[in-house]
Design an enzyme around this catalytic site. Structure first.
Site, PDB file in Angstrom:
ATOM      1  N   LYS A   1       8.225   2.887   3.306  1.00 45.51           N
ATOM      2  CA  LYS A   1       8.253   1.732   2.406  1.00 45.51           C
ATOM      3  C   LYS A   1       9.684   1.235   2.315  1.00 45.51           C
ATOM      4  CE  LYS A   1       7.379   2.456  -1.961  1.00 45.51           C
ATOM      5  NZ  LYS A   1       6.772   2.642  -3.267  1.00 45.51           N
TER       6      LYS A   1
ATOM      7  N   HIS B   1       2.189  -3.955  -4.331  1.00 43.56           N
ATOM      8  CA  HIS B   1       2.532  -3.772  -2.916  1.00 43.56           C
ATOM      9  C   HIS B   1       1.801  -2.563  -2.324  1.00 43.56           C
ATOM     10  CE1 HIS B   1       5.558  -1.464  -5.191  1.00 43.56           C
ATOM     11  NE2 HIS B   1       5.426  -0.591  -4.219  1.00 43.56           N
TER      12      HIS B   1
END
Length: 96
Positions: free
Chosen positions: A44, A77
Protein backbone atom coordinates in the site's frame (compact mmCIF):
# COMPACT_ATOMS: atom_id res chain seq x y z
CA UNK A 1 -45.80 4.31 -25.14
CA UNK A 2 -44.97 7.43 -27.14
CA UNK A 3 -47.70 9.42 -25.40
CA UNK A 4 -46.34 8.39 -21.97
CA UNK A 5 -42.86 9.53 -23.01
CA UNK A 6 -44.20 12.83 -24.37
CA UNK A 7 -46.22 13.50 -21.19
CA UNK A 8 -43.28 12.66 -18.93
CA UNK A 9 -40.86 14.72 -21.00
CA UNK A 10 -43.27 17.67 -21.03
CA UNK A 11 -43.78 17.58 -17.25
CA UNK A 12 -40.03 17.47 -16.67
CA UNK A 13 -39.29 20.18 -19.18
CA UNK A 14 -42.06 22.67 -18.52
CA UNK A 15 -42.49 22.78 -14.78
CA UNK A 16 -44.86 19.88 -14.16
CA UNK A 17 -44.97 18.00 -10.83
CA UNK A 18 -41.41 16.75 -11.20
CA UNK A 19 -40.06 20.30 -11.48
CA UNK A 20 -40.83 20.99 -7.81
CA UNK A 21 -38.51 18.17 -6.68
CA UNK A 22 -34.79 18.89 -6.31
CA UNK A 23 -32.63 17.50 -9.10
CA UNK A 24 -30.38 14.58 -8.24
CA UNK A 25 -26.96 14.33 -9.80
CA UNK A 26 -25.72 10.93 -10.83
CA UNK A 27 -22.00 10.27 -10.85
CA UNK A 28 -20.61 7.08 -12.33
CA UNK A 29 -17.38 5.85 -10.78
CA UNK A 30 -15.66 3.03 -12.57
CA UNK A 31 -13.69 0.53 -10.50
CA UNK A 32 -10.26 0.85 -12.04
CA UNK A 33 -6.79 1.38 -10.63
CA UNK A 34 -5.93 4.99 -9.90
CA UNK A 35 -2.30 4.16 -9.20
CA UNK A 36 -1.22 2.24 -12.31
CA UNK A 37 2.55 2.89 -12.11
CA UNK A 38 3.77 4.25 -8.79
CA UNK A 39 5.62 1.92 -6.39
CA UNK A 40 3.71 -1.20 -7.40
CA UNK A 41 6.12 -3.39 -5.38
CA UNK A 42 4.63 -2.00 -2.14
CA UNK A 43 1.48 -3.47 -0.60
CA UNK A 44 0.00 0.00 0.00
CA UNK A 45 1.41 3.38 -1.01
CA UNK A 46 1.22 5.71 2.00
CA UNK A 47 3.21 8.95 2.15
CA UNK A 48 3.82 11.05 5.26
CA UNK A 49 4.56 14.76 5.54
CA UNK A 50 5.96 16.17 8.79
CA UNK A 51 4.64 19.60 9.74
CA UNK A 52 5.60 21.63 12.82
CA UNK A 53 2.28 23.41 13.36
CA UNK A 54 -0.81 21.23 13.00
CA UNK A 55 -3.52 20.67 15.59
CA UNK A 56 -3.69 16.85 15.55
CA UNK A 57 -0.80 14.38 15.86
CA UNK A 58 -1.87 12.63 12.59
CA UNK A 59 -4.42 13.53 9.91
CA UNK A 60 -5.09 11.15 7.01
CA UNK A 61 -6.20 12.57 3.65
CA UNK A 62 -7.92 10.47 0.99
CA UNK A 63 -6.14 9.75 -2.29
CA UNK A 64 -8.54 7.17 -3.71
CA UNK A 65 -11.47 9.59 -4.11
CA UNK A 66 -13.87 7.04 -2.56
CA UNK A 67 -14.03 8.37 1.02
CA UNK A 68 -17.42 9.24 2.50
CA UNK A 69 -15.66 11.94 4.54
CA UNK A 70 -13.60 13.35 1.65
CA UNK A 71 -11.07 14.98 1.80
CA UNK A 72 -10.35 13.01 4.97
CA UNK A 73 -9.62 9.29 4.67
CA UNK A 74 -12.20 6.86 6.07
CA UNK A 75 -10.47 3.65 4.93
CA UNK A 76 -12.46 3.30 1.69
CA UNK A 77 -9.19 2.61 -0.15
CA UNK A 78 -9.18 -0.89 1.38
CA UNK A 79 -12.36 -1.86 -0.51
CA UNK A 80 -11.13 -0.04 -3.64
CA UNK A 81 -7.76 -1.84 -3.53
CA UNK A 82 -9.43 -5.23 -3.09
CA UNK A 83 -11.81 -4.64 -6.02
CA UNK A 84 -9.19 -3.30 -8.43
CA UNK A 85 -5.87 -4.78 -7.31
CA UNK A 86 -4.62 -1.24 -6.71
CA UNK A 87 -2.35 -0.24 -3.82
CA UNK A 88 -3.35 3.35 -3.09
CA UNK A 89 -3.31 4.57 0.50
CA UNK A 90 -3.79 7.88 2.35
CA UNK A 91 -1.54 10.90 2.67
CA UNK A 92 -0.62 11.33 6.33
CA UNK A 93 0.12 14.74 7.82
CA UNK A 94 2.05 14.29 11.08
CA UNK A 95 3.27 16.65 13.77
CA UNK A 96 7.00 17.14 13.75
Amino acid sequence: MASLFSTTYASLSYGGPAASRPRRRMVAVRAEAINPDIRKTEEKVVDSVLLPEISKPVTAYCRCWRSGTFPLCDGSHLKHNKATGDNVGPLLLKQK
